[in-house]
Motif scaffolding. Structure first.
Motif, PDB file in Angstrom:
ATOM      1  N   ARG A  91       7.717  29.497   2.364  1.00 35.83           N
ATOM      2  CA  ARG A  91       8.937  30.017   1.607  1.00 35.83           C
ATOM      3  C   ARG A  91      10.248  29.587   2.156  1.00 35.83           C
ATOM      4  NH1 ARG A  91       5.656  34.747   0.779  1.00 35.83           N
ATOM      5  NH2 ARG A  91       7.427  35.615   2.087  1.00 35.83           N
ATOM      6  N   ARG A  92      10.209  29.447   3.457  1.00 34.70           N
ATOM      7  CA  ARG A  92      11.386  29.294   4.223  1.00 34.70           C
ATOM      8  C   ARG A  92      11.397  27.833   4.220  1.00 34.70           C
ATOM      9  NH1 ARG A  92      14.104  32.706   7.619  1.00 34.70           N
ATOM     10  NH2 ARG A  92      14.588  30.938   8.918  1.00 34.70           N
ATOM     11  N   SER A  97      15.004  29.974  -0.204  1.00 34.15           N
ATOM     12  CA  SER A  97      14.914  31.523  -0.024  1.00 34.15           C
ATOM     13  C   SER A  97      16.167  31.851   0.828  1.00 34.15           C
ATOM     14  CB  SER A  97      13.551  31.649   0.668  1.00 34.15           C
ATOM     15  OG  SER A  97      12.672  31.668  -0.130  1.00 34.15           O
ATOM     16  N   ASP A  98      16.459  31.126   1.873  1.00 38.47           N
ATOM     17  CA  ASP A  98      17.469  31.892   2.790  1.00 38.47           C
ATOM     18  C   ASP A  98      18.970  31.868   1.982  1.00 38.47           C
ATOM     19  OD1 ASP A  98      15.923  32.011   4.790  1.00 38.47           O
ATOM     20  OD2 ASP A  98      16.477  30.202   5.668  1.00 38.47           O
ATOM     21  N   LEU A 101      18.375  34.437  -1.589  1.00 38.61           N
ATOM     22  CA  LEU A 101      18.011  35.944  -1.310  1.00 38.61           C
ATOM     23  C   LEU A 101      19.248  36.624  -1.234  1.00 38.61           C
ATOM     24  CD1 LEU A 101      15.433  37.594  -1.335  1.00 38.61           C
ATOM     25  CD2 LEU A 101      15.389  37.290   1.209  1.00 38.61           C
ATOM     26  N   MET A 104      20.411  37.245  -4.759  1.00 36.26           N
ATOM     27  CA  MET A 104      19.133  38.009  -5.600  1.00 36.26           C
ATOM     28  C   MET A 104      19.402  39.452  -5.390  1.00 36.26           C
ATOM     29  SD  MET A 104      16.105  35.483  -5.200  1.00 36.26           S
ATOM     30  CE  MET A 104      14.911  36.528  -5.964  1.00 36.26           C
ATOM     31  N   LEU A 105      19.667  39.748  -4.015  1.00 34.95           N
ATOM     32  CA  LEU A 105      19.993  41.103  -3.646  1.00 34.95           C
ATOM     33  C   LEU A 105      20.945  41.827  -4.529  1.00 34.95           C
ATOM     34  CD1 LEU A 105      19.034  40.997   0.105  1.00 34.95           C
ATOM     35  CD2 LEU A 105      17.549  42.172  -1.651  1.00 34.95           C
ATOM     36  N   GLU A 129      10.104  34.161  -4.499  1.00 36.82           N
ATOM     37  CA  GLU A 129      11.002  35.646  -4.000  1.00 36.82           C
ATOM     38  C   GLU A 129      11.004  36.203  -5.187  1.00 36.82           C
ATOM     39  OE1 GLU A 129      11.342  36.267  -0.986  1.00 36.82           O
ATOM     40  OE2 GLU A 129      11.637  34.582   0.221  1.00 36.82           O
ATOM     41  N   VAL A 131      12.718  40.251  -5.562  1.00 36.63           N
ATOM     42  CA  VAL A 131      13.682  41.538  -5.186  1.00 36.63           C
ATOM     43  C   VAL A 131      13.295  42.602  -6.234  1.00 36.63           C
ATOM     44  CG1 VAL A 131      15.727  42.366  -4.713  1.00 36.63           C
ATOM     45  CG2 VAL A 131      15.351  40.009  -4.201  1.00 36.63           C
ATOM     46  N   ARG A 143       5.216  37.117  -5.576  1.00 35.07           N
ATOM     47  CA  ARG A 143       5.323  35.888  -4.622  1.00 35.07           C
ATOM     48  C   ARG A 143       3.974  34.925  -4.338  1.00 35.07           C
ATOM     49  NH1 ARG A 143       7.788  40.420  -1.986  1.00 35.07           N
ATOM     50  NH2 ARG A 143      10.117  40.480  -1.989  1.00 35.07           N
TER      51      ARG A 143
END
Length: 267
Positions: A91-92, A97-98, A101, A104-105, A129, A131, A143
């Protein structure tokens, strides 16, 4: 000397293939796992590989030793921590994702709903990802899960921005699965839906992938200007009445735009 085989001849190729047969068997064993088979026994491995149980057990123990499998509490073997680590690294490696995320949070906290990040791989949408909100919902996107592209807000967004000829060809060659009574399975209906999504800049899907689940998705654009992924919210339909829908759409579109801006800066 007569009868001597050169290092680059067919025998060498055969030796190379034989040397890697253990790796092939290991991959075959890992390939046995799926949503409906989360644990396997040595006997099941033996049957799948066509080997004796003792031979299959040796392969399994090698994978256990390397952390790719572990003994399950109820018996048999399940995927081990090394697989989870590889999934995290995969995923990274996408780079999304980095960037996505943190946004998304924030979106999850703002709306109180589950947020997803997806991208397309061939004829499937992949969840990178997820959340969870304080009240998690049961949906098909976990996921790493893959789903056909004809159902769900994220999947539809991902194909809506393909060149029209490419999206049409994709839909025509794939088996369009019916998930709920609301799922679109006719190519003509889906093409009209994709045109509407492009015009709106987002997608709202009601119970098309999972019953009673509303999805709102918007496209993420990379540094080249291509749609590379989608951010979406999944919620119980009862939690998003018509009067709340504009708020959710605006928040999802804003999150997608912010991720796109950060990708542009990173690129």
């Amino acid at each position: 000397m007569p009868g001597q085989v050169s290092s680059g001849g067919p025998a060498a190729a055969g030796h190379y293939r034989e040397r890697n047969s253990t790796a092939d068997r290991a991959l075959d064993i890992l390939g046995l796992f799926c949503d409906t088979r989360l644990c396997v026994s040595a006997q099941e491995v033996a049957q799948a590989l066509g080997t004796a149980r003792s031979t299959a057990y040796r392969y399994v123990q090698s994978l256990v030793g390397a952390g790719f499998l572990e003994e399950a509490p109820a018996g048999g073997f399940r995927l081990g921590p090394r697989v989870l680590e590889l999934g995290r690294l995969a995923r990274r490696s996408y780079g999304l994702s980095d960037v996505a995320l943190p946004i998304m949070l924030e979106l999850c906290e703002k709306l109180g709903e589950t947020v997803l990040l997806t991208r397309r791989a061939g004829a499937h949408a992949i969840c990178l990802e997820r959340v969870e909100a304080d009240h998690p919902v049961r949906i098909s996107y976990e996921r790493g899960s893959t789903l056909p592209v004809n159902a769900g807000a994220s999947a539809l967004v991902l194909i809506a921005y393909l060149p029209p000829a490419e999206s049409k060809a994709l839909l025509k060659r794939e088996r369009l699965q019916q998930f709920t009574p609301r799922t679109l399975t006719k190519v003509e209906d889906l093409l009209a839906r994709l045109e509407s999504i492009r015009a709106d800049g987002y997608c709202v899907a009601r119970g098309e992938l999972d019953e009673n689940i509303l999805g709102v998705a918007a496209p993420i654009v990379d540094a080249s200007g291509a749609v590379t992924a989608a951010v979406s919210v999944a919620a119980l339909e009862t939690r998003v009445p018509d009067e709340r829908l504009p708020e959710v759409v605006a928040a999802v579109a804003d999150a997608a735009a912010r991720v796109s801006d950060r990708l542009a800066l990173a690129g």
